[in-house]
Write a protein that holds these residues in place. Structure first.
Motif, short mmCIF file in Angstrom:
data_model
loop_
_atom_site.label_atom_id
_atom_site.label_comp_id
_atom_site.label_asym_id
_atom_site.label_seq_id
_atom_site.Cartn_x
_atom_site.Cartn_y
_atom_site.Cartn_z
N ILE A 1 3.43 0.74 33.45
CA ILE A 1 2.88 1.50 34.58
C ILE A 1 2.37 0.54 35.65
O ILE A 1 2.63 0.73 36.85
CB ILE A 1 1.76 2.44 34.09
CG1 ILE A 1 2.36 3.55 33.22
CG2 ILE A 1 0.99 3.04 35.28
CD1 ILE A 1 1.33 4.31 32.41
N ALA A 2 1.65 -0.50 35.23
CA ALA A 2 1.11 -1.47 36.18
C ALA A 2 2.23 -2.18 36.94
O ALA A 2 2.13 -2.40 38.15
CB ALA A 2 0.23 -2.49 35.45
N THR A 3 3.31 -2.50 36.24
CA THR A 3 4.44 -3.17 36.88
C THR A 3 5.08 -2.27 37.94
O THR A 3 5.40 -2.71 39.04
CB THR A 3 5.47 -3.60 35.83
OG1 THR A 3 4.85 -4.52 34.93
CG2 THR A 3 6.68 -4.25 36.46
N ARG A 4 5.25 -0.99 37.60
CA ARG A 4 5.81 -0.04 38.58
C ARG A 4 4.90 0.13 39.78
O ARG A 4 5.36 0.19 40.92
CB ARG A 4 6.08 1.32 37.92
CG ARG A 4 7.29 1.32 37.01
CD ARG A 4 7.74 2.73 36.64
NE ARG A 4 6.68 3.55 36.08
CZ ARG A 4 6.39 3.64 34.78
NH1 ARG A 4 7.08 2.94 33.90
NH2 ARG A 4 5.43 4.43 34.35
N ARG A 5 3.60 0.20 39.55
CA ARG A 5 2.66 0.36 40.66
C ARG A 5 2.63 -0.89 41.54
O ARG A 5 2.52 -0.78 42.77
CB ARG A 5 1.26 0.67 40.14
CG ARG A 5 1.18 2.08 39.58
CD ARG A 5 -0.21 2.41 39.13
NE ARG A 5 -0.25 3.76 38.58
CZ ARG A 5 -1.36 4.38 38.25
NH1 ARG A 5 -2.54 3.78 38.41
NH2 ARG A 5 -1.33 5.59 37.76
N ALA A 6 2.73 -2.05 40.93
CA ALA A 6 2.78 -3.29 41.73
C ALA A 6 4.04 -3.32 42.58
O ALA A 6 3.98 -3.68 43.77
CB ALA A 6 2.73 -4.51 40.80
N ALA A 7 5.16 -2.92 42.00
CA ALA A 7 6.41 -2.89 42.78
C ALA A 7 6.31 -1.90 43.93
O ALA A 7 6.75 -2.18 45.05
CB ALA A 7 7.58 -2.53 41.85
N ALA A 8 5.72 -0.73 43.67
CA ALA A 8 5.56 0.27 44.73
C ALA A 8 4.65 -0.25 45.83
O ALA A 8 4.91 -0.02 47.02
CB ALA A 8 5.01 1.56 44.15
N ALA A 9 3.59 -0.96 45.46
CA ALA A 9 2.68 -1.51 46.46
C ALA A 9 3.39 -2.57 47.31
O ALA A 9 3.19 -2.62 48.53
CB ALA A 9 1.45 -2.12 45.77
N ARG A 10 4.22 -3.38 46.67
CA ARG A 10 4.98 -4.39 47.43
C ARG A 10 5.95 -3.73 48.40
O ARG A 10 6.15 -4.21 49.51
CB ARG A 10 5.73 -5.31 46.48
CG ARG A 10 4.86 -6.30 45.80
CD ARG A 10 5.67 -7.28 44.95
NE ARG A 10 4.78 -7.99 44.06
CZ ARG A 10 4.54 -7.67 42.81
NH1 ARG A 10 5.13 -6.65 42.25
NH2 ARG A 10 3.70 -8.38 42.09
N ASP A 11 6.58 -2.63 47.96
CA ASP A 11 7.55 -1.93 48.80
C ASP A 11 6.89 -1.30 50.02
O ASP A 11 7.53 -1.15 51.05
CB ASP A 11 8.26 -0.83 48.00
CG ASP A 11 9.23 -1.39 46.97
OD1 ASP A 11 9.56 -2.59 47.05
OD2 ASP A 11 9.63 -0.63 46.06
N ARG A 12 5.61 -0.94 49.91
CA ARG A 12 4.90 -0.32 51.03
C ARG A 12 4.39 -1.32 52.04
O ARG A 12 3.95 -0.96 53.11
CB ARG A 12 3.72 0.51 50.51
CG ARG A 12 4.18 1.81 49.91
CD ARG A 12 2.99 2.66 49.53
NE ARG A 12 3.29 3.18 48.20
CZ ARG A 12 2.45 3.20 47.19
NH1 ARG A 12 1.23 2.77 47.33
NH2 ARG A 12 2.82 3.68 46.03
N SER A 13 4.41 -2.59 51.68
CA SER A 13 3.87 -3.59 52.63
C SER A 13 4.91 -4.16 53.54
O SER A 13 6.02 -3.83 53.60
CB SER A 13 3.18 -4.72 51.89
OG SER A 13 3.91 -5.23 50.82
#
Length: 60
Positions: A48-60
């Motif tokens: 879950i943390a890995t997916r959330r980190a990837a999503a956060a990177r995609d939003r930046s």
């Protein structure tokens, strides 16, 4: 050590502390569970943390 390095280390320490504090409740809940079940929970948390980190990177 330079001021920038000290500031970066301080921020890193705070991030680690935040993560540890946030996970401590879950750790208490599953602490008495058999090791294989605790491993499943921590693997799920990591995924879950890995997916959330990837999503956060995609939003930046």
């Amino acid at each position: 050590m330079g001021d920038h390095m000290l500031k970066a280390m301080s921020i890193a320490d705070r991030v680690v502390s935040l993560a540890e504090d946030s996970l401590s409740g879950l750790d208490r809940v599953i602490g008495a569970w058999p090791a294989e079940f605790r491993a499943i929970v921590w693997d799920a948390v990591a995924d879950i943390a890995t997916r959330r980190a990837a999503a956060a990177r995609d939003r930046s």
